[in-house]
Scaffold this active site. Structure first.
Site, PDB file in Angstrom:
ATOM      1  N   ASP A  97       0.312   5.132   0.555  1.00 55.49           N
ATOM      2  CA  ASP A  97      -0.592   6.222   0.921  1.00 55.49           C
ATOM      3  C   ASP A  97      -0.012   7.540   0.421  1.00 55.49           C
ATOM      4  O   ASP A  97       0.863   8.137   1.057  1.00 55.49           O
ATOM      5  CB  ASP A  97      -0.778   6.276   2.436  1.00 55.49           C
ATOM      6  CG  ASP A  97      -1.534   5.074   2.980  1.00 55.49           C
ATOM      7  OD1 ASP A  97      -2.402   4.563   2.262  1.00 55.49           O
ATOM      8  OD2 ASP A  97      -1.241   4.649   4.107  1.00 55.49           O
TER       9      ASP A  97
ATOM     10  N   GLU B 104       0.848  -1.195   0.000  1.00 53.22           N
ATOM     11  CA  GLU B 104       0.000   0.000   0.000  1.00 53.22           C
ATOM     12  C   GLU B 104       0.882   1.243   0.000  1.00 53.22           C
ATOM     13  O   GLU B 104       1.844   1.340   0.769  1.00 53.22           O
ATOM     14  CB  GLU B 104      -0.899  -0.007   1.235  1.00 53.22           C
ATOM     15  CG  GLU B 104      -1.759   1.233   1.391  1.00 53.22           C
ATOM     16  CD  GLU B 104      -2.552   1.225   2.693  1.00 53.22           C
ATOM     17  OE1 GLU B 104      -3.225   2.223   2.990  1.00 53.22           O
ATOM     18  OE2 GLU B 104      -2.474   0.207   3.426  1.00 53.22           O
TER      19      GLU B 104
ATOM     20  N   HIS C  51       3.861   1.579   2.659  1.00 55.75           N
ATOM     21  CA  HIS C  51       3.736   0.412   3.533  1.00 55.75           C
ATOM     22  C   HIS C  51       4.102  -0.849   2.735  1.00 55.75           C
ATOM     23  O   HIS C  51       3.271  -1.370   1.982  1.00 55.75           O
ATOM     24  CB  HIS C  51       2.293   0.230   4.011  1.00 55.75           C
ATOM     25  CG  HIS C  51       1.734   1.318   4.864  1.00 55.75           C
ATOM     26  ND1 HIS C  51       1.718   1.248   6.242  1.00 55.75           N
ATOM     27  CD2 HIS C  51       1.137   2.489   4.544  1.00 55.75           C
ATOM     28  CE1 HIS C  51       1.129   2.329   6.732  1.00 55.75           C
ATOM     29  NE2 HIS C  51       0.770   3.096   5.716  1.00 55.75           N
TER      30      HIS C  51
ATOM     31  N   GLU D 138      -3.199  11.052   3.071  1.00 57.50           N
ATOM     32  CA  GLU D 138      -4.168  10.830   4.143  1.00 57.50           C
ATOM     33  C   GLU D 138      -4.264  12.150   4.886  1.00 57.50           C
ATOM     34  O   GLU D 138      -3.277  12.604   5.492  1.00 57.50           O
ATOM     35  CB  GLU D 138      -3.725   9.704   5.064  1.00 57.50           C
ATOM     36  CG  GLU D 138      -3.765   8.341   4.394  1.00 57.50           C
ATOM     37  CD  GLU D 138      -3.611   7.219   5.383  1.00 57.50           C
ATOM     38  OE1 GLU D 138      -4.625   6.552   5.703  1.00 57.50           O
ATOM     39  OE2 GLU D 138      -2.476   7.007   5.846  1.00 57.50           O
TER      40      GLU D 138
END
Length: 486
Positions: A232, A230, A246, A235
């Site tokens: 990001d 993942e 991640h 956010e």
């Protein structure tokens, strides 16, 4: 960064995830235009649209209207086991605007937090489509991803998240014969938290061992989770923002069970739950991002993310994730870290992650799962773009915008993440007081480094006390200058 299991929805039947295809409502994907760019300019991509994640959709019997899942409980007479549930239950089309508060106009996507019609819906998650049956796949190495965002209507406790997950382009349709819905109906979600609230994984119901959530009337967890790398990119709310890779030790969407899902220990799973985050406030610059600050969240702005490799090619090894902003025609360089023991980093590199974990006393889960090299390999294989708005039933979004852990000294490096109160963000509060909250994503562009944005100047903060200086620039940066990492 933290568990996204708090996403929920209410419709004619409570939000669920299914595999067969229902016929009660025609699925029509809202159109969303976006662009690909080179040094010669940008062109509109064909067939841009979004689809709603299957976890929000009505799941009912294939022969009628009986719910297969209600509240946070499976109908055990229909779903006696995972395979029979997949055979007996159908996933239906979505009323995007009326039920889920998801609307598009040209290149803009608006996502409402709470939508009240015949029933109540909270939050949503959608995916960008390449065509009617496939998610758009992005290969990000040595590329740049840019979008405009308006977070002015996102208060404490909410998260407007734009990110990439290594999902199957067809939603698992080809891999799993019991999945008849595929990407068209939003199947196949995964992320680095290995979420166990996903109702169907690998074409089977996650009903075995299902436990209803004690604080969420619409959610629960099963014995399986759905894991994948993942990234990001964004956010954020109007108070704080973070970008965070991640990595995982598995390739692509992978079903986990037991400690591979990090059930008994946060760090025992196949994925890194913490990531290596860059949150300007957490890195010590409290005057950079927020209402009236250098990046003024009272107004829309552009977010630019560049993915640099060791040899400036799309087959190289990821070495840096760089962030820029553009607002009012000015390029704003990312804030610099002001944490004792760290250099003045303003991007994510291997050295930044090593120094940050040491300075904050954090677990080196990011490094243990392969760090930038591993997430870069995932980017090279291709990732799906996810856009969402959500609240947090686990820790009230305090990890993003407040002091977290709440029992720790906020003066300790890495604990303060934003100005929100430690009593803020409770879903019972924000779902009532901030029901009208929303986020707008628009003007998505993807292409060569330096090709997706333009400016008339460059703005950068001058001191912790606030203020900025402006200098002219002739073109966006296209080289791999390491800002603040000499």
């Amino acid at each position: 960064m933290f568990q996204k299991a708090a996403l929920l929805a209410f419709s004619l039947a409570t939000a669920v995830y299914g595999q067969q295809v229902g016929t009660q409502m025609t699925e029509t994907h809202p159109k969303l235009s976006w662009q690909t760019c080179t040094s010669s300019g940008c062109t509109a991509a064909a067939n841009g649209a979004v689809t709603l994640d299957a976890n929000w959709r009505w799941l009912h019997t294939t022969s009628g209207y009986t719910n297969c899942y209600t509240g946070n409980t499976w109908n055990s007479s229909i779903c006696t086991d995972g395979k029979s549930c997949a055979a007996n239950c159908a996933l239906d089309g979505a009323d995007y605007s009326g039920t889920y508060g998801v609307t598009t106009s040209g290149n803009a996507l608006t996502m409402k937090f709470v939508t009240t019609g015949a029933n109540k819906n909270i939050g949503a998650r959608v995916y960008l489509m390449a065509d009617d049956t496939h998610y758009q796949q992005f290969k990000l190495l040595n590329k740049e991803f840019t979008f405009d965002v308006d977070v002015s209507n996102l208060p404490c406790g909410l998260n407007g998240a734009l990110y990439f997950s290594e999902m199957d382009a067809d939603g698992g349709l080809a891999k799993y014969s019991t999945n008849k819905a595929g990407a068209k109906y939003g199947t196949g979600y995964c992320d680095s938290q290995c979420p166990r609230d996903i109702k169907f994984i690998n074409g089977e119901a996650n009903s075995v061992g299902w436990t209803a959530s004690p604080n969420d009337t619409n959610a629960g967890t099963g014995q399986y989770g759905s894991c994948c790398n993942e990234l990001d990119v964004w956010e954020a709310n109007s108070i704080s923002a973070a970008y965070t890779p991640h990595p995982c030790t598995v390739n692509g969407q992978t079903r986990c069970q037991g400690d591979d899902c990090a059930i008994t220990s946060r760090y025992s799973g196949v994925c890194d739950p913490d990531g290596c985050d860059f949150n300007s406030y957490r890195q010590g610059d409290t005057s950079f991002y927020g209402p009236g600050l250098t990046v003024d969240t009272k107004k829309p702005f552009t977010v630019v993310t560049q993915f640099l490799t060791d040899n400036n090619s799309t087959t190289g090894t990821l070495t840096e994730i760089r962030r820029l902003y553009v607002q009012n025609g000015k390029v704003i360089q990312n804030s610099k870290s002001k944490i004792a023991g760290m250099s003045a980093y303003d991007s994510i590199t291997g050295a930044y992650c090593d120094d940050q974990k040491a300075a904050f006393g954090d677990t080196t889960s990011f490094q243990n799962h392969g760090g930038l090299k591993t997430i870069g390999q995932s980017m090279g294989r291709g990732m799906t773009l996810v856009l969402s708005v959500w609240d947090d039933h686990a820790v009230n979004m305090l990890w993003l915008d407040s002091t977290y852990p709440t029992t720790s000294d906020p003066t300790k490096p890495g604990i303060a993440r934003g100005t929100c109160s430690t009593s803020s963000g409770a879903p019972t509060d924000v779902e009532t007081a901030n029901a009208n909250a929303s986020v707008i994503y628009s003007n998505i562009k993807f292409g060569d480094i330096g090709s997706t944005f333009s400016s008339t100047g460059t703005t950068s903060p001058t001191s912790p006390g606030g203020g900025s200086s402006t200098t002219t620039t002739t073109a966006p940066q296209t080289t791999q200058t390491k800002y603040g990492q000499w």
